[in-house]
Design an enzyme around this catalytic site. Structure first.
Site, PDB file in Angstrom:
ATOM      1  N   TYR A 144       0.822  -1.210   0.000  1.00 15.91           N
ATOM      2  CA  TYR A 144       0.000   0.000   0.000  1.00 15.91           C
ATOM      3  C   TYR A 144       0.859   1.264   0.000  1.00 15.91           C
ATOM      4  O   TYR A 144       0.428   2.308  -0.477  1.00 15.91           O
ATOM      5  CB  TYR A 144      -0.903   0.028   1.245  1.00 15.91           C
ATOM      6  CG  TYR A 144      -2.229  -0.657   1.090  1.00 15.91           C
ATOM      7  CD1 TYR A 144      -2.320  -1.921   0.541  1.00 15.91           C
ATOM      8  CD2 TYR A 144      -3.399  -0.035   1.518  1.00 15.91           C
ATOM      9  CE1 TYR A 144      -3.539  -2.567   0.429  1.00 15.91           C
ATOM     10  CE2 TYR A 144      -4.622  -0.668   1.406  1.00 15.91           C
ATOM     11  CZ  TYR A 144      -4.690  -1.933   0.859  1.00 15.91           C
ATOM     12  OH  TYR A 144      -5.903  -2.560   0.746  1.00 15.91           O
ATOM     13  N   LYS A 194       3.236 -15.447   1.820  1.00 18.40           N
ATOM     14  CA  LYS A 194       3.379 -16.145   0.534  1.00 18.40           C
ATOM     15  C   LYS A 194       4.872 -16.426   0.378  1.00 18.40           C
ATOM     16  O   LYS A 194       5.519 -16.009  -0.599  1.00 18.40           O
ATOM     17  CB  LYS A 194       2.803 -15.261  -0.587  1.00 18.40           C
ATOM     18  CG  LYS A 194       2.695 -15.940  -1.938  1.00 18.40           C
ATOM     19  CD  LYS A 194       1.602 -16.999  -2.037  1.00 18.40           C
ATOM     20  CE  LYS A 194       1.655 -17.686  -3.380  1.00 18.40           C
ATOM     21  NZ  LYS A 194       0.717 -18.835  -3.460  1.00 18.40           N
ATOM     22  N   ASP A 226      -3.049 -18.173  -0.064  1.00 17.63           N
ATOM     23  CA  ASP A 226      -4.089 -18.828  -0.875  1.00 17.63           C
ATOM     24  C   ASP A 226      -4.786 -19.914  -0.062  1.00 17.63           C
ATOM     25  O   ASP A 226      -6.014 -20.026  -0.053  1.00 17.63           O
ATOM     26  CB  ASP A 226      -3.516 -19.372  -2.207  1.00 17.63           C
ATOM     27  CG  ASP A 226      -2.227 -20.169  -2.038  1.00 17.63           C
ATOM     28  OD1 ASP A 226      -1.650 -20.178  -0.923  1.00 17.63           O
ATOM     29  OD2 ASP A 226      -1.769 -20.784  -3.030  1.00 17.63           O
ATOM     30  N   ASP A 250      -6.291  -7.054   4.029  1.00 21.30           N
ATOM     31  CA  ASP A 250      -7.444  -6.385   3.414  1.00 21.30           C
ATOM     32  C   ASP A 250      -8.385  -7.427   2.820  1.00 21.30           C
ATOM     33  O   ASP A 250      -9.598  -7.403   3.043  1.00 21.30           O
ATOM     34  CB  ASP A 250      -6.932  -5.429   2.317  1.00 21.30           C
ATOM     35  CG  ASP A 250      -8.070  -4.717   1.610  1.00 21.30           C
ATOM     36  OD1 ASP A 250      -8.987  -4.249   2.306  1.00 21.30           O
ATOM     37  OD2 ASP A 250      -8.050  -4.648   0.368  1.00 21.30           O
ATOM     38  N   ASP A 254     -12.264  -9.140   4.472  1.00 19.53           N
ATOM     39  CA  ASP A 254     -13.584  -9.135   3.821  1.00 19.53           C
ATOM     40  C   ASP A 254     -14.164 -10.550   3.792  1.00 19.53           C
ATOM     41  O   ASP A 254     -15.370 -10.744   3.968  1.00 19.53           O
ATOM     42  CB  ASP A 254     -13.501  -8.580   2.395  1.00 19.53           C
ATOM     43  CG  ASP A 254     -13.718  -7.073   2.350  1.00 19.53           C
ATOM     44  OD1 ASP A 254     -13.393  -6.398   3.357  1.00 19.53           O
ATOM     45  OD2 ASP A 254     -14.201  -6.562   1.317  1.00 19.53           O
TER      46      ASP A 254
HETATM   47  C1  IPM Z   1     -10.296  -1.311   4.219  1.00 17.87           C
HETATM   48  C2  IPM Z   1     -10.583  -0.656   2.898  1.00 17.87           C
HETATM   49  C3  IPM Z   1      -9.438   0.305   2.590  1.00 17.87           C
HETATM   50  C4  IPM Z   1      -8.187  -0.521   2.483  1.00 17.87           C
HETATM   51  C5  IPM Z   1      -9.655   1.157   1.324  1.00 17.87           C
HETATM   52  C6  IPM Z   1     -10.959   1.917   1.356  1.00 17.87           C
HETATM   53  C7  IPM Z   1      -8.494   2.096   1.098  1.00 17.87           C
HETATM   54  O1  IPM Z   1     -10.780  -1.615   1.914  1.00 17.87           O
HETATM   55  O2  IPM Z   1     -10.174  -0.582   5.225  1.00 17.87           O
HETATM   56  O3  IPM Z   1     -10.222  -2.546   4.252  1.00 17.87           O
HETATM   57  O4  IPM Z   1      -7.890  -1.093   1.423  1.00 17.87           O
HETATM   58  O5  IPM Z   1      -7.457  -0.607   3.479  1.00 17.87           O
HETATM   59 MG    MG Z   2     -10.850  -3.610   2.635  1.00 17.20          MG
END
Ligand code: IPM
Ligand code: MG
Length: 368
Positions: A144, A194, A226, A250, A254
């Protein structure tokens, strides 16, 4: 409880449902202040809204205020109207700069299944029941932030590049956070990398093993990313703490969110070495549903609980907010995102407002 405390909190409204939910949720702090804790709450624009009003997603003034605050409470940023701006001017840039400027390197993303919501997950109930996984994501380094980065023209071809880089101090400090948190839980850390392909993550693995020497009471395992993605949906209860870098974290967070039924339930904390933190829901700004009083405020409320736990050192207050959330779910209240397709008569669809009201009533009913 919480006698005579005074805290400075910066509230960043953000965009979409972030800006919509936050004013409602702040009423939770009013209730808490009854019990003799007072807050200096300063509200600033952030992200897309700040671009529109001040020409930049994060003003100097906001950054300065964030540095002086005990905690930052943040909605969510972004929306289609800002998608075509250059990378440096996008709303998301505000979020990344804030994390980096405050050095909030430790991002804690708990994925907890609330028993009344088990049916809301797309996974089988036995896979997600009583799930309690904590993702510890490194937040201020890795791909990032690595340089060089950009898009250039080489031999008449456009070429895009980013750099995945970690130095050992960055790995060391996040590994310590993961081991320390594991000590308060089930004492197991799975470090995700990885290392079969990327040198930087071989270093990650080596440094995590070195740090582990001071945490022999915690079990350490390693997993390639993975496989970790697969295991998270196959049998997530094998995990206690997952320790990983910025981008893998990240993505995996999710995935973990979906195990709990809805990303609308997930809070997060991003903490620096001084205990200052940024508290935000994991969900985004969801512009498609913004302003309709349908968004789930529980992730933001649970982020406030995390703020009490990690920055303000008020674990009992954090507990009572979390209990209040569980209580309203047990009462059958559901926002649209956590309503099953064929609901029973005990479930009631509520809007953002009503959900917040109910959590507050439940909180008032407990001894905060
Ligand atoms: C998160 C989001 C952020 C990230 C984005 C909005 C920059 O997806 O907080 O997980 O990638 O960190
Ligand atoms: Mg995110």
């Amino acid at each position: 409880m919480a006698v005579g405390k005074h805290w400075q909190i910066l509230v960043l409204l953000g965009d979409g449902i972030g800006a919509e939910i936050m004013p409602h949720v702040l009423r939770v702090l009013d209730i808490v202040s009854i019990s003799d804790a007072s807050f200096d709450i300063i509200t600033h624009d952030f992200g897309g809204r700040s671009i529109d009003l001040h020409g930049t997603p994060l003003t100097e003034d906001t950054l300065d205020q964030a540095t002086k605050s005990d905690a930052v409470l943040l909605g969510a940023v972004g929306g289609p109207q800002w998608d075509d701006l250059p990378m440096e001017k996008k709303p998301e840039k505000a979020l990344l700069s804030l994390r980096s400027e405050l050095d909030c390197f430790a991002n804690l993303r708990p994925a907890l299944s609330f028993s009344p919501l088990i049916e809301a997950s797309t996974l089988k109930p036995e896979v997600v029941a009583e799930l309690d996984v904590l993702i510890v994501r490194e937040l201020t380094g890795g791909i990032y932030f690595g340089t060089p980065r950009g898009v250039e023209l080489r031999n008449n071809l456009r070429r895009g590049f980013n750099t995945l880089v970690y130095d050992e101090t960055e790995i060391e400090r996040i590994a310590k956070v993961a081991f320390e948190l594991a000590r308060k839980r089930r004492r197991r850390v799975c470090s995700v990398d990885k290392a079969n392909v990327l040198e930087v993550t071989q270093l990650w693995r080596d440094v995590v093993i070195e740090v582990h020497r001071s945490f022999k009471d915690v079990e350490l395992t390693h997993m390639y990313v993975d496989n970790a993605a697969m295991q998270l949906v196959r049998w997530p209860k094998q995990f206690d703490v997952i320790l990983t870098g910025n981008m893998f974290g990240d993505i995996l967070s999710d995935t973990a969110a979906m195990l709990t039924g809805s990303i609308g339930m997930l809070p997060s904390a991003s903490i620096n070495a001084n205990g200052q933190g940024i508290y935000e829901p994991v969900h985004g700004s969801a512009p498609d549903i913004a302003g309709k009083n349908v968004a789930n405020p529980l992730a933001t409320i649970l982020s406030i609980a995390m703020m009490f736990r990690y920055s303000l050192d008020q674990p009992l207050l954090a507990d009572s907010i979390e209990y209040a959330v569980e209580a309203v779910l047990a009462q059958g209240l559901r926002t649209a995102d956590i309503m099953p397709p064929n609901p029973s008569n005990e479930l009631h669809l509520v809007g953002t407002n009503e959900m917040v009201d109910s959590v507050i009533s439940s909180l008032v009913g407990t001894d905060t």
